[in-house]
Write a protein that holds these residues in place. Structure first.
Motif, PDB file in Angstrom:
ATOM      1  N   LEU A  41       0.836  -1.195   0.000  1.00 20.83           N
ATOM      2  CA  LEU A  41       0.000   0.000   0.000  1.00 20.83           C
ATOM      3  C   LEU A  41       0.878   1.255   0.000  1.00 20.83           C
ATOM      4  N   GLY A  42       0.615   2.158  -0.919  1.00 17.63           N
ATOM      5  CA  GLY A  42       1.355   3.409  -1.015  1.00 17.63           C
ATOM      6  C   GLY A  42       2.557   3.338  -1.937  1.00 17.63           C
ATOM      7  N   ARG A  43       2.947   2.158  -2.353  1.00 18.07           N
ATOM      8  CA  ARG A  43       4.104   1.993  -3.241  1.00 18.07           C
ATOM      9  C   ARG A  43       3.673   2.075  -4.703  1.00 18.07           C
ATOM     10  N   THR A  44       4.642   2.323  -5.567  1.00 14.64           N
ATOM     11  CA  THR A  44       4.351   2.415  -7.000  1.00 14.64           C
ATOM     12  C   THR A  44       4.823   1.153  -7.709  1.00 14.64           C
ATOM     13  N   TYR A  45       4.040   0.770  -8.716  1.00 12.82           N
ATOM     14  CA  TYR A  45       4.303  -0.420  -9.515  1.00 12.82           C
ATOM     15  C   TYR A  45       3.869  -0.179 -10.949  1.00 12.82           C
ATOM     16  N   ARG A  46       4.390  -1.004 -11.823  1.00 10.64           N
ATOM     17  CA  ARG A  46       4.011  -0.975 -13.239  1.00 10.64           C
ATOM     18  C   ARG A  46       2.908  -2.004 -13.450  1.00 10.64           C
ATOM     19  N   ILE A  47       1.910  -1.632 -14.234  1.00 10.97           N
ATOM     20  CA  ILE A  47       0.864  -2.589 -14.590  1.00 10.97           C
ATOM     21  C   ILE A  47       1.413  -3.481 -15.694  1.00 10.97           C
TER      22      ILE A  47
END
Length: 77
Positions: free
Chosen positions: A32-38
């Motif tokens: 939660l709150g982290r960034t990721y690539r779809i």
């Protein structure tokens, strides 16, 4: 527009996560709150986020991903 290849932040926790086993809940809470690539949109319309760099060593497993509805994500410019 959120689509495969977009970078997103896991912005809101789905209510259904509370029903998951404790270890699975801990993974969602950590992400939660982290960034990721779809990586893809699966056949159910869920966004597949590759969380393995953050999760595999910390929680175990291999090639972990999260599958979330787009409403729980924010696109990062």
């Amino acid at each position: 527009m959120i689509q495969p290849g977009s970078t997103v932040r896991f912005a809101r926790m789905p209510e259904w996560v509370a029903q998951l086993p404790e270890e699975s809940r801990r993974v969602f809470e950590f992400c939660l709150g982290r960034t990721y690539r779809i990586e893809e949109i699966d056949r159910h319309g869920l966004c597949v986020l590759d969380v393995s760099p953050d999760i595999d060593k910390r929680f175990g497993g291999f090639m972990n991903d999260l599958r979330l509805e787009a409403v729980f994500l924010e696109e990062v410019a």
